[in-house]
Design a protein around this motif. Structure first.
Motif, PDB file in Angstrom:
ATOM      1  N   LEU A 285       0.661  -1.164   0.062  1.00 20.23           N
ATOM      2  CA  LEU A 285       0.007   0.123   0.129  1.00 20.23           C
ATOM      3  C   LEU A 285       0.974   1.145  -0.114  1.00 20.23           C
ATOM      4  O   LEU A 285       1.963   1.352   0.760  1.00 20.23           O
ATOM      5  N   ASP A 286       0.402   2.286  -0.655  1.00 21.18           N
ATOM      6  CA  ASP A 286       1.369   3.632  -0.662  1.00 21.18           C
ATOM      7  C   ASP A 286       0.607   4.580   0.050  1.00 21.18           C
ATOM      8  O   ASP A 286      -0.323   5.078  -0.170  1.00 21.18           O
ATOM      9  N   ASP A 287       0.975   4.734   1.267  1.00 18.88           N
ATOM     10  CA  ASP A 287       0.249   5.695   2.384  1.00 18.88           C
ATOM     11  C   ASP A 287       0.396   6.945   1.973  1.00 18.88           C
ATOM     12  O   ASP A 287      -0.564   8.067   2.381  1.00 18.88           O
ATOM     13  N   ALA A 288       1.492   7.586   1.216  1.00 16.54           N
ATOM     14  CA  ALA A 288       1.570   8.837   1.031  1.00 16.54           C
ATOM     15  C   ALA A 288       0.805   9.392   0.548  1.00 16.54           C
ATOM     16  O   ALA A 288       0.171  10.596   0.754  1.00 16.54           O
ATOM     17  N   PRO A 289       0.084   9.149  -0.817  1.00 20.78           N
ATOM     18  CA  PRO A 289      -0.813   9.767  -1.388  1.00 20.78           C
ATOM     19  C   PRO A 289      -2.083   9.855  -0.605  1.00 20.78           C
ATOM     20  O   PRO A 289      -2.888  10.716  -0.831  1.00 20.78           O
ATOM     21  N   TYR A 290      -2.449   8.691   0.153  1.00 14.25           N
ATOM     22  CA  TYR A 290      -3.644   8.506   0.650  1.00 14.25           C
ATOM     23  C   TYR A 290      -3.671   9.598   1.579  1.00 14.25           C
ATOM     24  O   TYR A 290      -4.812  10.069   1.980  1.00 14.25           O
ATOM     25  N   ASN A 291      -2.601  10.101   2.376  1.00 15.02           N
ATOM     26  CA  ASN A 291      -2.597  10.784   3.339  1.00 15.02           C
ATOM     27  C   ASN A 291      -2.434  12.425   3.090  1.00 15.02           C
ATOM     28  O   ASN A 291      -2.343  13.120   3.963  1.00 15.02           O
ATOM     29  N   ASP A 292      -2.150  12.485   1.964  1.00 19.24           N
ATOM     30  CA  ASP A 292      -1.497  13.753   1.368  1.00 19.24           C
ATOM     31  C   ASP A 292      -2.678  14.578   1.161  1.00 19.24           C
ATOM     32  O   ASP A 292      -3.321  15.146   0.081  1.00 19.24           O
ATOM     33  N   ARG A 293      -3.712  15.181   2.199  1.00 21.55           N
ATOM     34  CA  ARG A 293      -4.956  15.910   2.218  1.00 21.55           C
ATOM     35  C   ARG A 293      -4.725  17.222   1.523  1.00 21.55           C
ATOM     36  O   ARG A 293      -5.597  17.599   0.752  1.00 21.55           O
ATOM     37  N   GLN A 294      -3.613  17.779   1.686  1.00 20.42           N
ATOM     38  CA  GLN A 294      -3.309  18.991   0.891  1.00 20.42           C
ATOM     39  C   GLN A 294      -3.231  18.764  -0.732  1.00 20.42           C
ATOM     40  O   GLN A 294      -3.818  19.866  -1.230  1.00 20.42           O
ATOM     41  N   ARG A 295      -2.841  17.627  -0.998  1.00 14.68           N
ATOM     42  CA  ARG A 295      -2.862  17.539  -2.533  1.00 14.68           C
ATOM     43  C   ARG A 295      -4.052  17.328  -3.209  1.00 14.68           C
ATOM     44  O   ARG A 295      -4.509  18.051  -4.081  1.00 14.68           O
ATOM     45  N   TRP A 296      -4.986  16.859  -2.581  1.00  8.18           N
ATOM     46  CA  TRP A 296      -6.279  16.560  -3.039  1.00  8.18           C
ATOM     47  C   TRP A 296      -6.989  17.885  -2.801  1.00  8.18           C
ATOM     48  O   TRP A 296      -8.263  17.991  -3.484  1.00  8.18           O
ATOM     49  N   TRP A 297      -7.074  18.582  -1.780  1.00  5.72           N
ATOM     50  CA  TRP A 297      -7.731  19.769  -1.481  1.00  5.72           C
ATOM     51  C   TRP A 297      -7.297  20.811  -2.608  1.00  5.72           C
ATOM     52  O   TRP A 297      -8.307  21.080  -3.347  1.00  5.72           O
ATOM     53  N   LYS A 298      -6.172  20.855  -3.005  1.00  7.27           N
ATOM     54  CA  LYS A 298      -5.740  21.715  -3.910  1.00  7.27           C
ATOM     55  C   LYS A 298      -6.348  21.247  -5.411  1.00  7.27           C
ATOM     56  O   LYS A 298      -6.611  22.281  -5.975  1.00  7.27           O
ATOM     57  N   GLU A 317      -4.711  17.527 -11.889  1.00 13.35           N
ATOM     58  CA  GLU A 317      -3.737  17.074 -10.914  1.00 13.35           C
ATOM     59  C   GLU A 317      -2.357  16.751 -11.480  1.00 13.35           C
ATOM     60  O   GLU A 317      -1.354  16.955 -10.801  1.00 13.35           O
ATOM     61  N   GLY A 318      -2.177  16.348 -12.795  1.00 12.85           N
ATOM     62  CA  GLY A 318      -1.063  15.973 -13.268  1.00 12.85           C
ATOM     63  C   GLY A 318      -0.741  14.752 -13.279  1.00 12.85           C
ATOM     64  O   GLY A 318       0.762  14.484 -13.831  1.00 12.85           O
ATOM     65  N   THR A 319      -1.251  13.806 -12.666  1.00 15.47           N
ATOM     66  CA  THR A 319      -0.846  12.486 -12.682  1.00 15.47           C
ATOM     67  C   THR A 319      -1.829  11.639 -13.235  1.00 15.47           C
ATOM     68  O   THR A 319      -3.028  11.332 -13.184  1.00 15.47           O
ATOM     69  N   PRO A 320      -1.476  10.568 -14.266  1.00 13.68           N
ATOM     70  CA  PRO A 320      -2.530   9.758 -14.866  1.00 13.68           C
ATOM     71  C   PRO A 320      -3.011   8.910 -14.001  1.00 13.68           C
ATOM     72  O   PRO A 320      -2.407   8.248 -13.120  1.00 13.68           O
ATOM     73  N   ASN A 321      -4.527   8.588 -14.106  1.00  9.14           N
ATOM     74  CA  ASN A 321      -5.095   7.790 -13.214  1.00  9.14           C
ATOM     75  C   ASN A 321      -6.009   7.020 -13.982  1.00  9.14           C
ATOM     76  O   ASN A 321      -7.418   7.213 -13.885  1.00  9.14           O
ATOM     77  N   PRO A 322      -5.455   5.875 -14.582  1.00 11.10           N
ATOM     78  CA  PRO A 322      -6.326   5.220 -15.696  1.00 11.10           C
ATOM     79  C   PRO A 322      -7.687   4.250 -15.048  1.00 11.10           C
ATOM     80  O   PRO A 322      -8.591   4.348 -15.778  1.00 11.10           O
ATOM     81  N   PHE A 323      -7.281   3.851 -13.700  1.00 10.63           N
ATOM     82  CA  PHE A 323      -8.655   3.051 -12.888  1.00 10.63           C
ATOM     83  C   PHE A 323      -9.865   4.118 -12.683  1.00 10.63           C
ATOM     84  O   PHE A 323     -10.922   3.961 -13.232  1.00 10.63           O
ATOM     85  N   PHE A 324      -9.586   5.275 -12.478  1.00 19.52           N
ATOM     86  CA  PHE A 324     -10.434   6.514 -12.379  1.00 19.52           C
ATOM     87  C   PHE A 324     -11.254   6.709 -13.431  1.00 19.52           C
ATOM     88  O   PHE A 324     -12.504   6.760 -13.541  1.00 19.52           O
ATOM     89  N   ASN A 325     -10.515   6.714 -14.572  1.00 19.70           N
ATOM     90  CA  ASN A 325     -11.084   7.127 -15.846  1.00 19.70           C
ATOM     91  C   ASN A 325     -11.994   5.911 -16.327  1.00 19.70           C
ATOM     92  O   ASN A 325     -13.154   6.164 -16.905  1.00 19.70           O
ATOM     93  N   ARG A 326     -11.455   4.673 -16.167  1.00 22.03           N
ATOM     94  CA  ARG A 326     -12.232   3.338 -16.333  1.00 22.03           C
ATOM     95  C   ARG A 326     -13.485   3.491 -15.779  1.00 22.03           C
ATOM     96  O   ARG A 326     -14.686   3.172 -16.522  1.00 22.03           O
ATOM     97  N   TRP A 327     -13.523   3.781 -14.564  1.00 22.77           N
ATOM     98  CA  TRP A 327     -14.796   3.738 -13.631  1.00 22.77           C
ATOM     99  C   TRP A 327     -15.833   4.837 -13.942  1.00 22.77           C
ATOM    100  O   TRP A 327     -16.989   4.703 -14.088  1.00 22.77           O
ATOM    101  N   LEU A 328     -15.226   5.909 -14.450  1.00 21.82           N
ATOM    102  CA  LEU A 328     -16.018   7.040 -15.092  1.00 21.82           C
ATOM    103  C   LEU A 328     -16.790   6.709 -16.072  1.00 21.82           C
ATOM    104  O   LEU A 328     -17.881   7.087 -16.500  1.00 21.82           O
TER     105      LEU A 328
END
Length: 339
Positions: A285-298, A317-328
């Motif tokens: 698991l990658d805890d860093a992005p999960y806990n980076d509330r400032q990143r998601w608030w921005k 946000e500037g980072t590819p997110n293929p699963f998010f786009n698949r679910w959309l």
């Protein structure tokens, strides 16, 4: 340990406080370094614990330090600008501070303490059980009572949340209650050779693990599943394949693709965007992005200010997110969700 009216988990957590108190006394009286005193006190206490209490104590060592620190900050924030404090507020602050101090000392030692606390009454095995190229799911961990003379029913937790400590805690807790505890992982997690893929193969893979369990010398042929959220989903997904050995489910707060993930009530849920970064970027698991509330608030603020389409979040946000786009592309209970 004296009998207590506390719940089993609370009683096991209290054991950690007793260990800490004994270690501090040893540090004061003998000049023993705290780390050495904690390991020694833990070793002394572990020898007196039954398997169930020991398993729950190990589980308590997996506490989230951020929530512990937050409790102290919240208690202090309540007193900001005040010149007096009520008895109830003082007790809340003292309790939060005490918990923080204890776990601040214990959590850095969690790994060696857990190693010390492994019950000799439980046997452990992990990794792929067979050199079968058909296995595509991740690490399989089995913990069972070493003293068991008969075959046992197994409880399987099939999950994407591949935190090694949590997996061992769950398997140990299951075994301490007289079952064979088995942990299985979503395809791509643990030692699976594939890239992590949420949802899409869990049913077939969990059913394959259940079939494997039923063939083991330590299994009585009966398998139950348990867990919440994503782990609730994996139970229903496995049940669709009707594995013969599956006899019971205990799901809770179940995630249901196409029903409440990624949307609920026609509203996309915010966590759906950052959850893939937490669960699919590596084998654990990658805890860093999960806990980076400032990143998601921005990101959310930028989306609101620009008026761009929700589908553009990854570009904002500037980072590819293929699963998010698949679910959309599958917001309703269509063939993708039904599969």
């Amino acid at each position: 340990m004296e009998k207590s009216d506390a719940s089993p988990q609370a009683g096991a957590t209290n054991v950690l406080y007793e260990i800490f108190a004994a270690a501090k006394a040893r540090q004061s009286e003998e000049g023993t370094p705290l780390e050495e005193a904690l390991l020694s006190s833990f070793r002394d206490a572990a020898g007196r614990l039954d398997d169930r209490t020991a398993a729950l104590a190990m589980r308590a060592l997996g506490a989230d330090p951020s929530s512990i620190h937050q409790a102290v900050r919240d208690a202090l924030a309540e007193q900001k600008g005040k010149s007096t404090i009520s008895l109830a507020a003082a007790l809340t602050l003292i309790r939060a501070y005490q918990v923080e101090q204890v776990f601040q000392s214990l959590l850095p030692l969690a790994a060696p303490l857990i190693a010390e606390g492994r019950s000799p009454a439980l046997s452990h095995r992990q990794g792929h059980p067979d050199p079968d190229p058909g296995w595509r799911d991740g690490l399989r961990l089995v913990v069972r009572p070493r003293s068991a003379k008969d075959r046992l029913p197994a409880l399987l937790n099939f999950t994407i949340y591949a935190n090694p400590g949590t997996l061992m805690d769950e398997a140990r807790r299951t075994a301490s209650n007289g079952y064979a505890g088995v942990e299985g992982l979503t395809r791509g997690k643990g030692c699976s050779p594939d890239a992590p893929i949420p949802y899409e193969h869990d049913g077939a893979d969990a059913a394959a693990v259940i079939d494997w369990i039923s063939r083991q010398a330590w299994s009585d042929g009966r398998v139950g599943m348990y867990g919440g959220s994503y782990e609730g989903f994996t139970q229903w997904a496995a049940a669709k394949h009707r594995p013969k050995a599956l006899k019971a489910l205990m799901p809770s707060v179940t995630a249901a693709p196409g029903i409440d993930v990624p949307m609920e009530g026609n509203v996309f849920q915010t966590f759906v965007y950052y959850w893939p970064f937490y669960t699919t970027t590596n084998k654990t698991l990658d805890d860093a992005p999960y806990n980076d509330r400032q990143r998601w608030w921005k990101m959310n603020r930028e989306w609101y200010v620009t008026g761009w389409a929700y589908r553009s979040l990854d570009k904002i946000e500037g980072t590819p997110n293929p699963f998010f786009n698949r679910w959309l592309g599958h917001p309703s209970y269509d063939s993708y969700g039904k599969a």
